[in-house]
Design a protein around this motif. Structure first.
Motif, PDB file in Angstrom:
ATOM      1  N   UNK A   1      -6.767  13.219 -16.276  1.00 13.75           N
ATOM      2  CA  UNK A   1      -8.058  13.742 -16.695  1.00 13.75           C
ATOM      3  C   UNK A   1      -9.264  13.278 -15.923  1.00 13.75           C
ATOM      4  N   UNK A   2      -9.103  12.942 -14.650  1.00 17.42           N
ATOM      5  CA  UNK A   2     -10.234  12.494 -13.854  1.00 17.42           C
ATOM      6  C   UNK A   2     -10.781  13.642 -13.007  1.00 17.42           C
ATOM      7  N   UNK A   3     -12.043  13.482 -12.538  1.00 19.66           N
ATOM      8  CA  UNK A   3     -12.659  14.494 -11.678  1.00 19.66           C
ATOM      9  C   UNK A   3     -12.028  14.439 -10.284  1.00 19.66           C
ATOM     10  N   UNK A   4     -12.361  15.414  -9.443  1.00 20.75           N
ATOM     11  CA  UNK A   4     -11.792  15.495  -8.094  1.00 20.75           C
ATOM     12  C   UNK A   4     -12.072  14.233  -7.286  1.00 20.75           C
ATOM     13  N   UNK A   5     -13.324  13.816  -7.237  1.00 18.49           N
ATOM     14  CA  UNK A   5     -13.685  12.664  -6.418  1.00 18.49           C
ATOM     15  C   UNK A   5     -13.125  11.374  -7.000  1.00 18.49           C
ATOM     16  N   UNK A   6     -13.137  11.249  -8.314  1.00 14.20           N
ATOM     17  CA  UNK A   6     -12.574  10.053  -8.946  1.00 14.20           C
ATOM     18  C   UNK A   6     -11.072   9.982  -8.701  1.00 14.20           C
ATOM     19  N   UNK A   7     -10.398  11.124  -8.755  1.00 18.47           N
ATOM     20  CA  UNK A   7      -8.952  11.165  -8.508  1.00 18.47           C
ATOM     21  C   UNK A   7      -8.624  10.664  -7.108  1.00 18.47           C
ATOM     22  N   UNK A   8      -9.436  11.054  -6.129  1.00 14.59           N
ATOM     23  CA  UNK A   8      -9.212  10.599  -4.759  1.00 14.59           C
ATOM     24  C   UNK A   8      -9.396   9.091  -4.660  1.00 14.59           C
ATOM     25  N   UNK A   9     -10.471   8.570  -5.259  1.00 14.07           N
ATOM     26  CA  UNK A   9     -10.748   7.138  -5.178  1.00 14.07           C
ATOM     27  C   UNK A   9      -9.690   6.310  -5.911  1.00 14.07           C
ATOM     28  N   UNK A  10      -9.207   6.804  -7.034  1.00  9.97           N
ATOM     29  CA  UNK A  10      -8.192   6.074  -7.797  1.00  9.97           C
ATOM     30  C   UNK A  10      -6.839   6.082  -7.105  1.00  9.97           C
ATOM     31  N   UNK A  11      -6.680   6.906  -6.074  1.00  4.85           N
ATOM     32  CA  UNK A  11      -5.445   6.889  -5.300  1.00  4.85           C
ATOM     33  C   UNK A  11      -5.432   5.738  -4.298  1.00  4.85           C
TER      34      UNK A  11
END
Length: 541
Positions: A330-340
């Motif tokens: 349930x994260x946003x696009x940019x947050x999903x990238x950073x959390x990777x």
């Protein structure tokens, strides 16, 4: 008629096989003394060097290993980093509008993710042949240049058809990468040194995930009236890869026999320090009987089954990682990238830790099995924990635990390399491994159907079952290799040799005195015999 290089190689190989036949036909204590001038006449410099055993000290061994680490290992790490980055960039691009801008519908994104592995699967027979016939210094720059051009082609693609075509070419030219790197590693290092070196270049999986996520995050913010964000990402990474190719050609060496960074004396010592591996150095004749031996052995199929299972799971994070973080967690696009990025850091840590443990404890099986336990737990969390916003923390932990799966491939590669001998057999083994890996990567994305988004419960259930099977396969292979070692003991006794011999290739230090005591052994180390043919070969559990 003049004698060609291939004729000389075949003659040298026949001599090696003749020596093996004499030994197996029963002369007790027969030593395989082959004249130095014969090998020079037949153009086999590696065997000529190996015939005259030279004094090698622990200091010599360390110095040669250090020089190899400085001159060969960085090239392997950089190129493998690019290969992983170029392969996984499709996942980052999806977050930045690839599916929308290219008009992808249904499972077309899954098809683009998988088609590269279809290409790799189909390319493996050709790759196996070329790995034996072509020098490393020619082959590696060529494939790097071609897959870099293919990635640049993806930047020019704006529909399903063009993306499938360029992704197919990318996979085709990457097909020989892992087998080539595996062969290079076992051609330069002792068996005890190989796990950490494999971990060094394979560990760039984690570095590629971290830097790929960070760079894609930055490139995704570029506003262009000409190119979409995903096209910019493809173009930048593709151009970096293309530029790397000529650098490789000028910096890389074919083998320790011709290493430009070693003196002539150190080249001889470099060959000597690899004698205990019993896997040879260089041979350019493709032997079909070695291929046949490979595929009638149960251990081969167990390794391939492991590779398949591992890469079904690995493909989930490579292709769907950012989408899982975005949709399931349930994260946003940019947050999903950073959390990777932490996911990539964990990849690197587990790869290095598991490979260090394999080096420290001189075993693979139980370390492999233990490393897969967190993966099973992580997938179980993603499957069992309700996909609600209140469970974001727990779901993120479950996703991060899947990173432990990246310890598996370097362990399998070093495990296979330690248990396979014969130039053609090794090339065929690693290309077969890559084929099984490709099959796993093909199946993985299709387990996660678009109709099951964002929860992907059927896919998670299937992956959970596959990893449970994987743990069983590891245990079965350990039992099989223990049986093969017992059979080797009987084979040595029948040939007039001690049943128990010390595997000096697995010692952390090169002991010259100990090697001298076993001077009667090691005469077959460079005769291009397979692990099945060489009675002095010992399997590593």
């Amino acid at each position: 008629m003049p004698t060609t290089a291939s004729d000389m190689s075949r003659e040298t190989s026949k001599m090696a096989d003749s020596q093996h036949e004499q030994q197996t036909q029963g002369g007790k204590g027969l030593r395989h003394k082959i004249a130095h001038d014969e090998f020079v006449k037949h153009g086999d410099k590696a065997l000529a060097m190996a015939e005259d055993r030279v004094l090698l000290t622990e200091a010599d061994s360390r110095r040669i290993c250090r020089k190899t680490d400085l001159n060969i290992l960085p090239l392997l790490c950089w190129v493998y980093f690019l290969q992983i980055l170029d392969k996984s960039v499709i996942g980052y691009s999806a977050v930045f509008g690839l599916r929308q801008h290219a008009g992808l519908v249904g499972n077309q994104y899954s098809t683009i993710g998988a088609v590269g592995y279809y290409a790799q699967l189909g390319a493996q027979p050709l790759a196996a042949y070329l790995l034996v016939k072509l020098p490393v210094r020619q082959m590696m720059p060529a494939i790097v240049f071609c897959w870099g051009v293919s990635l640049c082609g993806m930047a020019a693609s704006n529909n399903f058809g063009s993306l499938v075509g360029t992704r197919f070419l990318l996979g085709f030219f990457e097909a020989a990468c892992l087998p080539l790197f595996s062969l290079v590693t076992i051609s330069w290092y002792r068996r005890s040194e190989q796990p950490l070196r494999v971990a060094a270049w394979y560990g760039t999986n984690g570095v590629a995930t971290m830097l790929g996520s960070a760079i894609s995050y930055g490139l995704g913010h570029i506003n262009s009236s000409v190119l979409y964000s995903y096209q910019i990402i493809f173009l930048v990474f593709g151009l970096i890869t293309v530029i790397t190719a000529p650098i490789l050609y000028f910096r890389l060496d074919n083998s320790i026999v011709s290493a430009r960074f070693l003196s002539e004396d150190d080249r001889k010592k470099g060959v000597e320090r690899l004698r205990a591996n019993n896997t040879g150095v260089v041979n350019t004749e493709f032997k079909w009987k070695q291929v046949l031996e490979l595929f009638i052995e149960p251990k081969t199929w167990l390794f391939l089954a492991m590779s398949f299972c591992v890469n079904v799971g690995a493909s989930v994070s490579n292709v769907f990682g950012p989408l899982i973080l975005q949709g399931l967690v349930g994260f946003s696009s940019y947050t999903a990238i950073l959390l990777n990025i932490p996911f990539g850091a964990l990849q690197l840590i587990v790869i290095l830790a598991s490979s260090w443990a394999a080096y420290k404890f001189k075993t693979k099986s139980w370390i492999f099995g233990m490393a897969m336990v967190p993966v099973v737990i992580g997938v179980a969390i993603l499957y069992a924990l309700p996909h609600e916003k209140s469970n974001q923390g727990g779901l993120l932990v479950g996703y991060y635990l899947i990173a432990f799966v990246f310890s598996a491939n370097p362990l399998i590669v070093s495990w296979m390399s330690a248990n396979t001998a014969g130039a053609t057999k090794k090339a065929a083994a690693f290309t077969a491994f890559n084929a099984a890996s490709s099959a796993g990567n093909i199946c993985g994305p299709y387990l996660f159907k678009s109709t099951d988004a964002p929860d992907y419960y059927p896919g998670l259930k299937a992956v959970l079952a596959i990893f449970c099977v994987l743990v069983g396969l590891v245990a079965l292979q350990a039992v099989n290799l223990a049986y093969l070692n017992k059979r080797k003991e009987k084979q040595r006794v029948a040939n007039g040799k001690p049943a128990k011999i010390t595997d000096r290739s697995m010692t952390n230090k090169y002991e010259a005195e100990d090697e001298a005591k076993d001077a009667s052994l090691g005469q077959m180390a460079f005769l291009d015999l397979t692990d099945g043919q060489n009675d002095e070969f010992q399997y590593l559990l």
